[in-house]
Scaffold this motif. Structure first.
Motif, PDB file in Angstrom:
ATOM      1  N   GLY A   1       0.822  -1.210   0.000  1.00  0.00           N
ATOM      2  CA  GLY A   1       0.000   0.000   0.000  1.00  0.00           C
ATOM      3  C   GLY A   1       0.854   1.258   0.000  1.00  0.00           C
ATOM      4  O   GLY A   1       0.568   2.220  -0.731  1.00  0.00           O
ATOM      5  N   ILE A   2       1.925   1.267   0.793  1.00  0.00           N
ATOM      6  CA  ILE A   2       2.835   2.408   0.837  1.00  0.00           C
ATOM      7  C   ILE A   2       3.537   2.583  -0.507  1.00  0.00           C
ATOM      8  O   ILE A   2       3.696   3.705  -1.004  1.00  0.00           O
ATOM      9  CB  ILE A   2       3.860   2.234   1.971  1.00  0.00           C
ATOM     10  N   ALA A   3       3.947   1.466  -1.100  1.00  0.00           N
ATOM     11  CA  ALA A   3       4.611   1.527  -2.407  1.00  0.00           C
ATOM     12  C   ALA A   3       3.666   2.075  -3.480  1.00  0.00           C
ATOM     13  O   ALA A   3       4.099   2.809  -4.381  1.00  0.00           O
ATOM     14  CB  ALA A   3       5.107   0.137  -2.810  1.00  0.00           C
ATOM     15  N   LEU A   4       2.378   1.729  -3.386  1.00  0.00           N
ATOM     16  CA  LEU A   4       1.393   2.246  -4.336  1.00  0.00           C
ATOM     17  C   LEU A   4       1.261   3.761  -4.218  1.00  0.00           C
ATOM     18  O   LEU A   4       1.192   4.475  -5.230  1.00  0.00           O
ATOM     19  CB  LEU A   4       0.039   1.572  -4.102  1.00  0.00           C
ATOM     20  N   VAL A   5       1.254   4.256  -2.981  1.00  0.00           N
ATOM     21  CA  VAL A   5       1.190   5.705  -2.770  1.00  0.00           C
ATOM     22  C   VAL A   5       2.440   6.380  -3.319  1.00  0.00           C
ATOM     23  O   VAL A   5       2.355   7.430  -3.985  1.00  0.00           O
ATOM     24  CB  VAL A   5       1.018   6.023  -1.267  1.00  0.00           C
ATOM     25  N   ALA A   6       3.608   5.778  -3.066  1.00  0.00           N
ATOM     26  CA  ALA A   6       4.862   6.336  -3.586  1.00  0.00           C
ATOM     27  C   ALA A   6       4.861   6.347  -5.114  1.00  0.00           C
ATOM     28  O   ALA A   6       5.331   7.307  -5.740  1.00  0.00           O
ATOM     29  CB  ALA A   6       6.049   5.523  -3.064  1.00  0.00           C
ATOM     30  N   MET A   7       4.319   5.301  -5.709  1.00  0.00           N
ATOM     31  CA  MET A   7       4.219   5.225  -7.164  1.00  0.00           C
ATOM     32  C   MET A   7       3.321   6.336  -7.702  1.00  0.00           C
ATOM     33  O   MET A   7       3.651   6.987  -8.701  1.00  0.00           O
ATOM     34  CB  MET A   7       3.653   3.850  -7.566  1.00  0.00           C
ATOM     35  N   TRP A   8       2.202   6.567  -7.029  1.00  0.00           N
ATOM     36  CA  TRP A   8       1.270   7.614  -7.451  1.00  0.00           C
ATOM     37  C   TRP A   8       1.915   8.995  -7.367  1.00  0.00           C
ATOM     38  O   TRP A   8       1.773   9.811  -8.271  1.00  0.00           O
ATOM     39  CB  TRP A   8       0.016   7.559  -6.575  1.00  0.00           C
ATOM     40  N   ILE A   9       2.654   9.236  -6.284  1.00  0.00           N
ATOM     41  CA  ILE A   9       3.322  10.536  -6.127  1.00  0.00           C
ATOM     42  C   ILE A   9       4.395  10.719  -7.191  1.00  0.00           C
ATOM     43  O   ILE A   9       4.504  11.787  -7.821  1.00  0.00           O
ATOM     44  CB  ILE A   9       3.935  10.652  -4.713  1.00  0.00           C
ATOM     45  N   ALA A  10       5.203   9.673  -7.424  1.00  0.00           N
ATOM     46  CA  ALA A  10       6.277   9.771  -8.420  1.00  0.00           C
ATOM     47  C   ALA A  10       5.722   9.991  -9.821  1.00  0.00           C
ATOM     48  O   ALA A  10       6.324  10.699 -10.639  1.00  0.00           O
ATOM     49  CB  ALA A  10       7.139   8.512  -8.383  1.00  0.00           C
ATOM     50  N   ALA A  11       4.552   9.389 -10.103  1.00  0.00           N
ATOM     51  CA  ALA A  11       3.952   9.531 -11.436  1.00  0.00           C
ATOM     52  C   ALA A  11       3.442  10.941 -11.684  1.00  0.00           C
ATOM     53  O   ALA A  11       3.196  11.322 -12.837  1.00  0.00           O
ATOM     54  CB  ALA A  11       2.817   8.521 -11.605  1.00  0.00           C
ATOM     55  N   GLN A  12       3.291  11.728 -10.629  1.00  0.00           N
ATOM     56  CA  GLN A  12       2.823  13.108 -10.783  1.00  0.00           C
ATOM     57  C   GLN A  12       3.908  14.014 -11.390  1.00  0.00           C
ATOM     58  O   GLN A  12       3.602  15.044 -11.992  1.00  0.00           O
ATOM     59  CB  GLN A  12       2.404  13.686  -9.421  1.00  0.00           C
ATOM     60  N   PHE A  13       5.161  13.635 -11.226  1.00  0.00           N
ATOM     61  CA  PHE A  13       6.269  14.475 -11.672  1.00  0.00           C
ATOM     62  C   PHE A  13       6.404  14.437 -13.194  1.00  0.00           C
ATOM     63  O   PHE A  13       6.500  13.355 -13.784  1.00  0.00           O
ATOM     64  CB  PHE A  13       7.584  14.024 -11.037  1.00  0.00           C
ATOM     65  N   SER A  14       6.440  15.590 -13.793  1.00  0.00           N
ATOM     66  CA  SER A  14       6.730  15.673 -15.222  1.00  0.00           C
ATOM     67  C   SER A  14       8.235  15.531 -15.422  1.00  0.00           C
ATOM     68  O   SER A  14       9.013  15.723 -14.473  1.00  0.00           O
ATOM     69  CB  SER A  14       6.272  17.022 -15.773  1.00  0.00           C
ATOM     70  N   PRO A  15       8.683  15.186 -16.640  1.00  0.00           N
ATOM     71  CA  PRO A  15      10.131  15.113 -16.893  1.00  0.00           C
ATOM     72  C   PRO A  15      10.857  16.410 -16.556  1.00  0.00           C
ATOM     73  O   PRO A  15      11.990  16.374 -16.066  1.00  0.00           O
ATOM     74  CB  PRO A  15      10.196  14.798 -18.392  1.00  0.00           C
TER      75      PRO A  15
END
Length: 376
Positions: A49-63
């Motif tokens: 669950g924590i990894a899923l949240v981290a994945m969601w946050i990281a996916a927000q970043f544009s290049p």
């Protein structure tokens, strides 16, 4: 409403599907492997669950946002590694942790992502005019954190950081003329080591470049039966478990090596032995297929990335999954030394899952923001 949904749903559905299947396989295996550990299965479900949240946050970043934080992240990571050398906490003979008062961190973990980001950023700055000296500078950017991590000592994490950086060098155009002699030297070195095993593995022989425990790991790999109840126990028991699974496996929750507690570290580094014993060759092929899909999807994202930075970063992060899986399966099956590398999305542990989740999220962010980058 559509904008809100787009803001919330940041995942690449194909990559998310592959990761979900791996997570399912991992939790099923953890339930069997963790029978003797109170709360281990529930803790791993929380870690996902924590990894899923981290994945969601990281996916927000544009290049563009990733490039802005690249240099500060790398410099912070190096400074924290230096701080570990000066004031780090030692546990089980290794100085890898830094106590910040409110929490304890392992700075080497962040370098698995910060190093390929920094190297990709450097090559992006020199796109179209990459010269030999640029590869030298990039190699220094890689070797500095690698040396600090190896000194802790933490060879497993060091290998993962080195692998991530090496793939950036490779994708940036590292010449085969340089790779061939390095590969040849490696083959000759391994051959010489095998041929001289009886002499080099004597107790009074100092390998100089390796710690004593690392020497023992290599010597145990060459001949586990020299100490079957000591240093060779891990390798012998894990290979027995993998081999005894046969074609179809012994059946779920029926692994004797697992449930009679012959497999050491069965929820962490050696969970593949648990899985292989219960699901056999067919199960192993299914797991390998999932990893191939994961790496293939990452490389597909890399191939479609619009900038040099995103192509290098996505390619390197995709191949990090390969390094994780190859090294772990190699040490479990006895073809590589035991170096403490977890199996991606299978082994127990919150830190590794957090790192892998961030890596997957960055890949999703590159895919998600690709149209925006192309318009700029």
């Amino acid at each position: 409403m559509r904008a809100l949904v787009a803001r919330i749903w940041v995942f690449d559905w194909m990559l998310l599907l592959i990761l979900s299947l791996l997570a399912l396989v991992g939790l099923v295996s953890m339930y069997s492997a963790g029978g003797g550990f109170d709360g281990r299965f529930a803790d791993q479900a929380r870690n996902f669950g924590i990894a899923l949240v981290a994945m969601w946050i990281a996916a927000q970043f544009s290049p563009h946002a990733l490039m802005r934080v690249t240099v500060p992240a790398y410099l912070l990571g190096v400074l924290l590694l230096v701080a570990v050398e000066v004031a780090g906490e030692t546990s089980k003979g290794a100085t890898r942790w830094l106590n910040l008062g409110i929490t304890r961190i392992q700075p080497s973990e962040m370098m698995k992502i910060a190093v390929p980001m920094m190297m990709a950023w450097y090559f992006h700055r020199h796109e179209g005019q990459v010269r030999f000296r640029d590869f030298v500078v990039a190699a220094v950017l890689l070797l500095l954190p690698f040396a600090l991590i190896a000194k802790q000592p933490d060879l497993g994490t060091g290998l993962l950081v080195f692998g991530a950086g090496f793939f950036v060098l490779y994708f940036a155009g590292l010449s085969f003329k340089l790779l061939v002699p390095i590969t040849l030297a490696g083959v000759i070195g391994i051959g010489a080591l095998v041929a001289s095993e009886e002499f080099l593995c004597q107790p009074d022989i100092d390998w100089v470049v390796l710690h004593e425990y690392q020497k023992h790991r290599v010597c145990t790999l060459l001949d586990p039966n020299t100490d079957p109840l000591g240093k060779g126990f891990h390798t012998i028991q894990s290979t027995i478990a993998v081999g005894s699974g046969g074609t179809l496996g012994k059946g779920y929750m029926q692994g004797t090596q697992t449930h009679l507690e012959f497999i050491p570290e069965r929820t962490t580094d050696f969970i593949f032995a648990v899985y292989a014993e219960e699901f056999g060759l067919i199960g192993n092929l299914v797991l390998l297929f999932l990893y191939v899909l994961l790496i293939g999807r990452g490389l597909t994202i890399a191939a479609g990335a619009p900038t040099f930075y995103t192509r290098l970063l996505a390619g390197a992060l995709s191949m990090v999954f390969f390094v994780y899986a190859f090294v772990n399966m190699g040490m479990v099956t006895g073809i590589l030394p035991v170096v403490g590398v977890p199996l991606p999305f299978m082994s127990y542990g919150g830190t590794a899952l957090l790192t892998l989740g961030c890596a997957a999220g960055i890949l999703m962010g590159i895919q998600r923001h690709r149209p925006l980058v192309q318009k700029n």
